[in-house]
Design an enzyme around this catalytic site. Structure first.
Site, mmCIF file in Angstrom:
data_model
loop_
_atom_site.group_PDB
_atom_site.id
_atom_site.type_symbol
_atom_site.label_atom_id
_atom_site.label_comp_id
_atom_site.label_asym_id
_atom_site.label_seq_id
_atom_site.Cartn_x
_atom_site.Cartn_y
_atom_site.Cartn_z
ATOM 1 N N HIS A 270 0.861 -1.190 0.000
ATOM 2 C CA HIS A 270 0.000 0.000 0.000
ATOM 3 C C HIS A 270 0.889 1.230 0.000
ATOM 4 O O HIS A 270 1.965 1.254 0.586
ATOM 5 C CB HIS A 270 -0.906 0.018 1.236
ATOM 6 C CG HIS A 270 -2.080 0.919 1.089
ATOM 7 N ND1 HIS A 270 -2.016 2.259 1.358
ATOM 8 C CD2 HIS A 270 -3.331 0.680 0.659
ATOM 9 C CE1 HIS A 270 -3.199 2.816 1.119
ATOM 10 N NE2 HIS A 270 -4.017 1.874 0.695
ATOM 11 N N ASP A 327 -7.897 -5.280 -0.523
ATOM 12 C CA ASP A 327 -8.291 -6.084 -1.689
ATOM 13 C C ASP A 327 -7.906 -7.545 -1.585
ATOM 14 O O ASP A 327 -8.281 -8.341 -2.463
ATOM 15 C CB ASP A 327 -7.654 -5.488 -2.953
ATOM 16 C CG ASP A 327 -8.212 -4.103 -3.247
ATOM 17 O OD1 ASP A 327 -7.418 -3.175 -3.462
ATOM 18 O OD2 ASP A 327 -9.444 -3.951 -3.205
HETATM 19 C C1 SDX Z 1 -6.024 0.273 -3.055
HETATM 20 O O1 SDX Z 1 -4.375 4.745 -1.928
HETATM 21 C C2 SDX Z 1 -5.337 4.086 -1.410
HETATM 22 O O2 SDX Z 1 -5.771 4.385 -0.312
HETATM 23 C C3 SDX Z 1 -5.862 2.954 -2.253
HETATM 24 C C4 SDX Z 1 -6.883 2.057 -1.548
HETATM 25 C C5 SDX Z 1 -8.185 2.782 -1.323
HETATM 26 O O3 SDX Z 1 -8.932 2.365 -0.424
HETATM 27 O O4 SDX Z 1 -8.489 3.701 -2.117
HETATM 28 O O5 SDX Z 1 -6.366 1.606 -0.310
HETATM 29 C C6 SDX Z 1 -7.226 0.848 -2.415
HETATM 30 O O6 SDX Z 1 -5.704 0.660 -4.160
HETATM 31 C C7 SDX Z 1 -5.203 -0.741 -2.326
HETATM 32 C C8 SDX Z 1 -3.938 -1.217 -3.132
HETATM 33 C C9 SDX Z 1 -4.409 -2.268 -4.120
HETATM 34 N N1 SDX Z 1 -3.322 -2.610 -5.075
HETATM 35 C C10 SDX Z 1 -2.720 -3.821 -5.010
HETATM 36 O O7 SDX Z 1 -2.918 -4.651 -4.130
HETATM 37 C C11 SDX Z 1 -1.767 -4.087 -6.164
HETATM 38 C C12 SDX Z 1 -0.460 -4.693 -5.608
HETATM 39 N N2 SDX Z 1 0.146 -3.678 -4.826
HETATM 40 C C13 SDX Z 1 1.185 -2.883 -5.460
HETATM 41 O O8 SDX Z 1 0.985 -2.624 -6.805
HETATM 42 C C14 SDX Z 1 1.705 -1.761 -4.599
HETATM 43 O O9 SDX Z 1 1.805 -2.223 -3.323
HETATM 44 C C15 SDX Z 1 0.997 -0.442 -4.572
HETATM 45 C C16 SDX Z 1 0.778 0.117 -5.938
HETATM 46 C C17 SDX Z 1 -0.312 -0.552 -3.875
HETATM 47 C C18 SDX Z 1 1.927 0.491 -3.841
HETATM 48 O O10 SDX Z 1 3.101 0.529 -4.610
HETATM 49 P P1 SDX Z 1 4.361 1.315 -4.061
HETATM 50 O O11 SDX Z 1 3.988 2.713 -3.717
HETATM 51 O O12 SDX Z 1 5.518 1.080 -4.991
HETATM 52 O O13 SDX Z 1 4.631 0.518 -2.714
HETATM 53 P P2 SDX Z 1 5.879 0.687 -1.867
HETATM 54 O O14 SDX Z 1 6.550 2.019 -2.143
HETATM 55 O O15 SDX Z 1 5.493 0.396 -0.465
HETATM 56 O O16 SDX Z 1 6.836 -0.476 -2.427
HETATM 57 C C19 SDX Z 1 8.022 -0.732 -1.727
HETATM 58 C C20 SDX Z 1 8.697 -1.858 -2.464
HETATM 59 C C21 SDX Z 1 8.920 -1.556 -3.933
HETATM 60 O O17 SDX Z 1 10.134 -2.246 -4.287
HETATM 61 P P3 SDX Z 1 11.480 -1.350 -4.414
HETATM 62 O O18 SDX Z 1 11.235 -0.327 -5.497
HETATM 63 O O19 SDX Z 1 11.690 -0.725 -3.050
HETATM 64 O O20 SDX Z 1 12.545 -2.351 -4.791
HETATM 65 O O21 SDX Z 1 7.880 -3.033 -2.431
HETATM 66 C C22 SDX Z 1 7.589 -3.446 -3.759
HETATM 67 C C23 SDX Z 1 7.797 -2.253 -4.644
HETATM 68 O O22 SDX Z 1 8.167 -2.681 -5.941
HETATM 69 N N3 SDX Z 1 6.191 -3.883 -3.763
HETATM 70 C C24 SDX Z 1 5.790 -5.117 -4.001
HETATM 71 C C25 SDX Z 1 4.397 -5.100 -3.866
HETATM 72 N N4 SDX Z 1 4.002 -3.865 -3.549
HETATM 73 C C26 SDX Z 1 5.115 -3.107 -3.485
HETATM 74 N N5 SDX Z 1 6.471 -6.244 -4.327
HETATM 75 C C27 SDX Z 1 5.720 -7.364 -4.511
HETATM 76 N N6 SDX Z 1 4.381 -7.438 -4.394
HETATM 77 C C28 SDX Z 1 3.691 -6.316 -4.072
HETATM 78 N N7 SDX Z 1 2.351 -6.357 -3.973
#
Ligand code: SDX
Length: 392
Positions: A270, A327
């Site tokens: 998130h 989700d």
């Molecule tokens: C919602 O904003 C909101 O409030 C949204 C929401 C709402 O109620 O409106 O809460 C609803 O959208 C929830 C999120 C749903 N999406 C998913 O579940 C899709 C999978 N999640 C990812 O795509 C991701 O976690 C995000 C998009 C949600 C957040 O991405 P970020 O901002 O890149 O997350 P982060 O900065 O915490 O990531 C840190 C690291 C990164 O790696 P590095 O660049 O540091 O090497 O963790 C990795 C990311 O690549 N990472 C993941 C991951 N999510 C982040 N790696 C593997 N699996 C994952 N799910």
């Protein structure tokens, strides 16, 4: 200064707006709506009560709730002409594609509630949107399976009405299952609002141009559809089905950690929560309740529980603070109730409409909270003279 935290200068400069609706503490996993915790609201209130709270700032008295519910149910029908719009779509159109189109088209029907300068018109538009989203979503589902539309029955609750419009057929009586009604009502509460997420920011930005509320909500629906945002609930269940068996979980965890592999664990991580999403905690508890009440044995739930356990004991996910979000579990419940995965994000949009509308109203009534026009850091070439095509 709000008693929750004091703005540090750095935070204030990055904040897109000030809002009194929803407070999130991503580090502590706290989510409050107008000061009330999501845990208490989801366990002790109804979606109509939480909707009233988000819109008006206070929990309603019994009389206020009855009046609000009466008003909303009196707007549940859509203009009969809208039925023609559905007939223009392919039967296999994604429900979110239909909702983007139909909700935007509401602007063409309700000219008496598009003057955003008029608080009364804003109120009617808000009520119409909250009331009609279940009807529009149910119609999208009915159209996709070739069944006739079912008109609202306003003797039912907001959520019961939606269930009947979705799963009822004219050929027989539909009895709302109270277990299903309560679980779905709780899921709607968990999705009602969430601070300045991407789709809410989209609604605010669209509203900042003075666009009518129906167009602004249609923009929010379009943004929510993305798999990184609201589309994750559909993607998460598809992922769990693809994994299929607990012994295949390690392979997917390794893929999620592999920077060269675009695969991510859907329903994990998130932008704000660096702790457990409090909504996921309630959702996981609700899965257990619904599956046992409906006597459904869904092996995917075991896969989800074991995936969560293995991920949260893996250094990669622990170090990057990746936890299940709203989700991750929701699809298991929605699937047990009978919704196809293609309807999951439409349900998210149905519930989030009250948040979008509340945030839109907050912004319109206080222009200082308009996101306005974002700027950029220019990274392109410096100014240069034009070159004729023969000289290029
Ligand atoms: C919602 O904003 C909101 O409030 C949204 C929401 C709402 O109620 O409106 O809460 C609803 O959208 C929830 C999120 C749903 N999406 C998913 O579940 C899709 C999978 N999640 C990812 O795509 C991701 O976690 C995000 C998009 C949600 C957040 O991405 P970020 O901002 O890149 O997350 P982060 O900065 O915490 O990531 C840190 C690291 C990164 O790696 P590095 O660049 O540091 O090497 O963790 C990795 C990311 O690549 N990472 C993941 C991951 N999510 C982040 N790696 C593997 N699996 C994952 N799910």
């Amino acid at each position: 200064e709000t008693g929750l935290f004091t703005f540090d200068p750095g935070f204030k400069s990055t904040a897109s707006c000030e809002s009194g609706l929803t407070y999130i503490d991503g580090g502590e996993g706290i989510l409050l709506h107008r000061g009330y915790s999501i845990e208490e609201l989801s366990e002790r209130s109804s979606f109509m009560e939480t909707s009233y709270l988000l819109l008006n700032g206070e929990l309603p008295t019994k009389e206020e709730l009855d009046n609000f519910t009466y008003t909303i149910t009196r707007h549940t029908m859509v203009n009969e002409q809208l039925n023609q719009l559905y007939k223009g779509f392919r039967r296999d159109a994604h429900p979110m594609a239909i909702m983007c189109g139909v909700v935007g088209a509401l602007s063409a029907f309700y000219h008496d509630s598009t003057d955003i300068a008029d608080p009364d018109q804003r109120k009617i538009a808000s009520h119409r949107l909250i009331a009609k989203m279940p009807t529009i979503a149910a119609m999208a589902y009915k159209y996709s399976i070739g069944q006739p539309f079912v008109y609202p029955d306003n003797s039912l609750s907001y959520t019961g009405n939606f269930l009947r419009m979705t799963f009822g057929v004219p050929a027989e009586e539909y009895v709302v299952d109270p277990v299903v009604e309560q679980a779905l009502d709780r899921i709607f509460i968990l999705h009602a609002d969430h601070e300045q997420n991407a789709s809410t920011s989209t609604v605010r930005l669209a509203g900042s141009s003075g666009a009518n509320p129906f167009a602004c909500i249609a923009a929010g629906i379009a943004c929510l559809w993305g798999p990184a945002h609201g589309g994750a609930n559909e993607a998460a269940l598809n992922m769990l089905h693809e994994i299929g068996r607990p012994e295949r979980i390690p392979e997917y965890i390794e893929r999620a950690k592999d920077k060269n592999d675009p695969f991510r664990l859907m329903g994990f991580g998130h932008r704000v929560y660096k702790n457990y999403d409090p909504r996921a905690t309630v959702m996981r508890k609700t899965v257990r309740e619904v599956l046992s009440a409906l006597n459904v044995q869904d092996p995917v739930f075991d896969v989800a529980l074991q995936l969560e356990e293995m991920a949260l004991s893996d250094d990669y996910f622990v170090e990057k603070k990746l936890f299940p979000n709203v989700d991750f579990y929701s699809g298991i419940i929605l699937s047990a109730i009978g919704f196809p995965t293609t309807m999951f994000t439409a349900l998210f949009a149905l519930a989030r409409t009250v948040g979008w509308v509340s945030q839109w109203n907050e912004m319109i009534s206080d222009p200082a909270q308009t996101i306005g026009r974002p700027r950029q850091l220019y990274t392109g070439p410096a100014a240069r003279p034009f070159v004729e095509i023969g000289d290029r």
